[in-house]
Motif scaffolding. Structure first.
Motif, PDB file in Angstrom:
ATOM      1  N   ALA A  50       0.832  -1.206   0.000  1.00 50.05           N
ATOM      2  CA  ALA A  50       0.000   0.000   0.000  1.00 50.05           C
ATOM      3  C   ALA A  50       0.867   1.258   0.000  1.00 50.05           C
ATOM      4  N   ALA A  51       1.959   1.243   0.759  1.00 48.81           N
ATOM      5  CA  ALA A  51       2.852   2.400   0.814  1.00 48.81           C
ATOM      6  C   ALA A  51       3.553   2.609  -0.521  1.00 48.81           C
ATOM      7  N   ILE A  52       3.883   1.520  -1.193  1.00 50.11           N
ATOM      8  CA  ILE A  52       4.536   1.623  -2.506  1.00 50.11           C
ATOM      9  C   ILE A  52       3.588   2.273  -3.520  1.00 50.11           C
ATOM     10  N   LEU A  53       2.339   1.863  -3.518  1.00 46.10           N
ATOM     11  CA  LEU A  53       1.368   2.487  -4.421  1.00 46.10           C
ATOM     12  C   LEU A  53       1.250   3.978  -4.142  1.00 46.10           C
ATOM     13  N   ASP A  54       1.267   4.337  -2.859  1.00 47.09           N
ATOM     14  CA  ASP A  54       1.207   5.747  -2.493  1.00 47.09           C
ATOM     15  C   ASP A  54       2.433   6.496  -2.997  1.00 47.09           C
ATOM     16  N   ASP A  55       3.616   5.879  -2.857  1.00 44.83           N
ATOM     17  CA  ASP A  55       4.855   6.509  -3.335  1.00 44.83           C
ATOM     18  C   ASP A  55       4.813   6.725  -4.847  1.00 44.83           C
ATOM     19  N   LEU A  56       4.344   5.722  -5.568  1.00 46.64           N
ATOM     20  CA  LEU A  56       4.279   5.832  -7.019  1.00 46.64           C
ATOM     21  C   LEU A  56       3.424   7.024  -7.446  1.00 46.64           C
ATOM     22  N   ASP A  57       2.310   7.208  -6.749  1.00 47.92           N
ATOM     23  CA  ASP A  57       1.407   8.303  -7.091  1.00 47.92           C
ATOM     24  C   ASP A  57       1.961   9.640  -6.603  1.00 47.92           C
ATOM     25  N   ARG A  58       2.405   9.688  -5.348  1.00 44.22           N
ATOM     26  CA  ARG A  58       2.830  10.951  -4.737  1.00 44.22           C
ATOM     27  C   ARG A  58       4.053  11.545  -5.423  1.00 44.22           C
ATOM     28  N   HIS A  59       4.975  10.667  -5.842  1.00 44.56           N
ATOM     29  CA  HIS A  59       6.206  11.155  -6.462  1.00 44.56           C
ATOM     30  C   HIS A  59       6.146  11.153  -7.989  1.00 44.56           C
ATOM     31  N   GLY A  60       5.023  10.764  -8.549  1.00 42.93           N
ATOM     32  CA  GLY A  60       4.880  10.780 -10.004  1.00 42.93           C
ATOM     33  C   GLY A  60       5.891   9.902 -10.705  1.00 42.93           C
ATOM     34  N   CYS A  61       6.062   8.673 -10.208  1.00 44.19           N
ATOM     35  CA  CYS A  61       7.114   7.797 -10.735  1.00 44.19           C
ATOM     36  C   CYS A  61       6.776   7.321 -12.146  1.00 44.19           C
ATOM     37  N   HIS A  62       7.796   7.335 -12.985  1.00 38.80           N
ATOM     38  CA  HIS A  62       7.659   6.841 -14.354  1.00 38.80           C
ATOM     39  C   HIS A  62       8.011   5.354 -14.459  1.00 38.80           C
ATOM     40  N   GLY A  63       8.801   4.860 -13.515  1.00 40.87           N
ATOM     41  CA  GLY A  63       9.262   3.477 -13.578  1.00 40.87           C
ATOM     42  C   GLY A  63       9.371   2.863 -12.202  1.00 40.87           C
ATOM     43  N   MET A  64       9.333   1.536 -12.157  1.00 36.58           N
ATOM     44  CA  MET A  64       9.548   0.792 -10.918  1.00 36.58           C
ATOM     45  C   MET A  64      10.395  -0.424 -11.227  1.00 36.58           C
ATOM     46  N   ILE A  65      11.380  -0.662 -10.382  1.00 40.21           N
ATOM     47  CA  ILE A  65      12.240  -1.846 -10.458  1.00 40.21           C
ATOM     48  C   ILE A  65      11.835  -2.752  -9.308  1.00 40.21           C
ATOM     49  N   ALA A  66      11.402  -3.974  -9.607  1.00 41.66           N
ATOM     50  CA  ALA A  66      10.850  -4.849  -8.578  1.00 41.66           C
ATOM     51  C   ALA A  66      11.193  -6.295  -8.865  1.00 41.66           C
ATOM     52  N   VAL A  67      10.841  -7.170  -7.913  1.00 40.84           N
ATOM     53  CA  VAL A  67      10.921  -8.617  -8.136  1.00 40.84           C
ATOM     54  C   VAL A  67       9.482  -9.128  -8.230  1.00 40.84           C
ATOM     55  N   PRO A  68       9.260 -10.268  -8.898  1.00 42.09           N
ATOM     56  CA  PRO A  68       7.882 -10.701  -9.186  1.00 42.09           C
ATOM     57  C   PRO A  68       6.967 -10.808  -7.983  1.00 42.09           C
TER      58      PRO A  68
END
Length: 514
Positions: A253-271
């Protein structure tokens, strides 16, 4: 051909845009002097875009200029000599990056320590790697009590070293620091793998040609920085002068918030992180993502399609390893056409599927996967090496190519079992069971069997409120696979044992009686 490819890719990704002439000169001069390792990439970014925000973490945000200043001060004050090894036991944070670049600037070798290792494993790794010092987050202090003969630098001491040091490291070390990444350790104590330093722009362009991250993007690196993929994401981000968004612990949930709040264009993650995001309700507003790049393990079941149906065609799957860097990259179009594919080899990479005699096997036939590129590892720190064939490195995986040249990974070589004389691939059954709507996650392994030598055992975690009968699981496999692929043992668990990078730790699964 290389020059055209590199120039075209850099132009498409915004790396050749006009700018202040003096800054551009300093940017390329930094790469010329310091090379394409992390120390050089940070300097080129700071020379071109000094006030650009480099890192946003849980506690602060810092510019490229400040990041370089702090890393250089740390390099001047660390009680370590060039050529010695420094362990880094840190979560994703600005401090982790400062430590990593400070150590390499000094000419020492950073050893990236998995934050999920046990006290015994940490002590063993520290001894095996011959650590001179250990930089750690304070939360790990109790866990390193067994580590002896190593100077431990916690958070307060870390800040004191930076505050008390003179600024500016003007000359590169005689010997550039080499990063050592540990293998996953899912079958025992991890080994150290020496990562090569890129020799130019081609490795970067090979990846961003397929994964369309751009200069000055905002990129959330959710994969641990000690992991090969998280570390690679950092290398790419610094080369692109990107803003890196970090969170110490992955909380969906916090990651989704970060993506929106910081206007992220990309995410590097594991499956497994992508899988956990899909367990949340769809967000009210879709993040402005162009790229979600995953690596580290297979995408289970129909996860790729479900994720893209929710977030758009932004998913990219890189198949690689600590030893091979990358072998292939699947684009959204690849994943739409074949959701289980690992994609195609990028520019400058060759993948071969070889049989027992070392000859290529036909399309569709399973064999050993071998890969060749300029970023193959330089060997393990204990002196051992991986099998090579014709300049290609064995990945340790089995796989096949389809008629269109796409790579598919069918499982680990050492995971394949022989049951009653038949070769059985657990990963094939895992994928089948992962598609059951009741199943949240699944692992299938081989276990000893008195009659057949080995058999399959399936471990399932069900979604909340769901039920499933063991015989229904067996019947599902029986209808879609050969009889020797049917797991005799079906075990339901509350959660699968995973390490800090999301890989299932098979040795911790409960073993049924033979």
């Amino acid at each position: 051909m290389d020059a055209l490819f590199i120039g075209g890719t850099m132009l498409r990704r915004g790396l050749l845009t006009p700018g202040n002439p003096a800054r551009i000169v300093r940017q390329f001069a930094a790469l010329g002097r310091w090379g394409f390792g992390l120390a050089g990439e940070l300097r080129q970014a700071a020379a071109r875009s000094p006030q650009q925000i480099a890192i946003i973490d849980d506690q602060r945000q810092i510019s490229y200029e400040t990041l370089l200043d702090r890393a250089e001060r740390l390099a001047r004050s660390l009680p370590v000599a060039p050529g010695e090894r420094v362990g880094l036991l840190c979560r994703n944070s600005a401090r982790m990056i400062e430590a990593l670049i400070g150590v390499t600037t000094l000419g020492a070798d950073p050893v990236l320590m998995n934050t999920g290792l046990s006290p015994h494993q940490l002590a063993t790794v520290a001894k095996d790697q011959g650590l001179r010092a250990l930089i750690l987050d304070d939360e790990f202090a109790p866990r390193v009590a067994l580590v002896d003969g190593v100077e431990k630098i916690g958070e307060e001491r870390f800040e004191q070293l930076i505050a008390g040091a003179p600024a500016a490291v003007t000359h590169p070390p005689e010997r550039p620091g080499r990063t050592i990444v540990l293998t996953s350790g899912t079958t025992g104590v991890p080994k150290g793998a020496r990562r090569p330093t890129p020799g130019g722009f081609r490795p970067l362009c090979s990846v961003i040609d397929r994964i369309p991250l751009r200069a000055r993007d905002r990129v959330l690196i959710a994969a641990p920085l000690f992991h090969t993929w998280g570390f690679a994401g950092l290398q790419i981000a610094l080369a692109l002068r990107a803003t890196v968004v970090l969170r110490r612990k992955f909380e969906p949930a916090a990651i989704l918030d970060d993506l929106d709040r910081h206007g992220c264009h990309g995410m590097i993650a594991v499956p497994v992180m992508v899988q956990q995001l899909m367990e949340l309700p769809p967000p009210a507003r879709r993040p402005a993502l162009r790229v979600v790049a995953v690596s580290g393990s297979a995408l289970p079941g129909g996860l790729a399609t479900r994720f893209m149906d929710r977030y758009g065609d932004v998913l990219y799957n890189l198949y690689g390893s600590t030893e091979a860097s990358w072998a292939s990259i699947a684009t959204p179009a690849d994943l739409r056409a074949a959701p289980h594919t690992a994609g195609r080899p990028p520019y400058g990479t060759r993948v071969a599927v070889l049989g027992e005699n070392g000859e290529p096997v036909p399309a569709g036939a399973v064999g050993r996967l071998f890969v060749g590129n300029e970023m193959l590892f330089e060997g393990y720190t204990n002196g051992s090496a991986r099998t090579m064939h014709g300049g290609l490195l064995a990945t340790g995986d089995l796989g096949h190519l389809d008629a269109d040249g796409r790579v598919f990974v069918d499982g680990r070589e050492d995971d394949m079992i022989v049951s009653g004389g038949e070769n059985v691939h657990p990963a094939e059954v895992e994928d089948l069971l992962a598609d059951l709507p009741q199943v949240r996650e699944v692992a299938v392994i081989g276990v000893p069997d008195d009659e057949y030598g080995q058999r399959l055992a399936a471990y399932l975690v069900l979604r909340d409120g769901e039920t499933l009968d063991p015989e229904a699981v067996r019947e599902h496999v029986r209808q879609h696979r050969a009889r020797f692929s049917v797991p005799r043992d079906v075990v339901f668990l509350a959660a699968l044992p995973r390490n800090a990078t999301g890989k299932v730790v098979g040795r911790e699964l409960p073993r049924p009686a033979a």
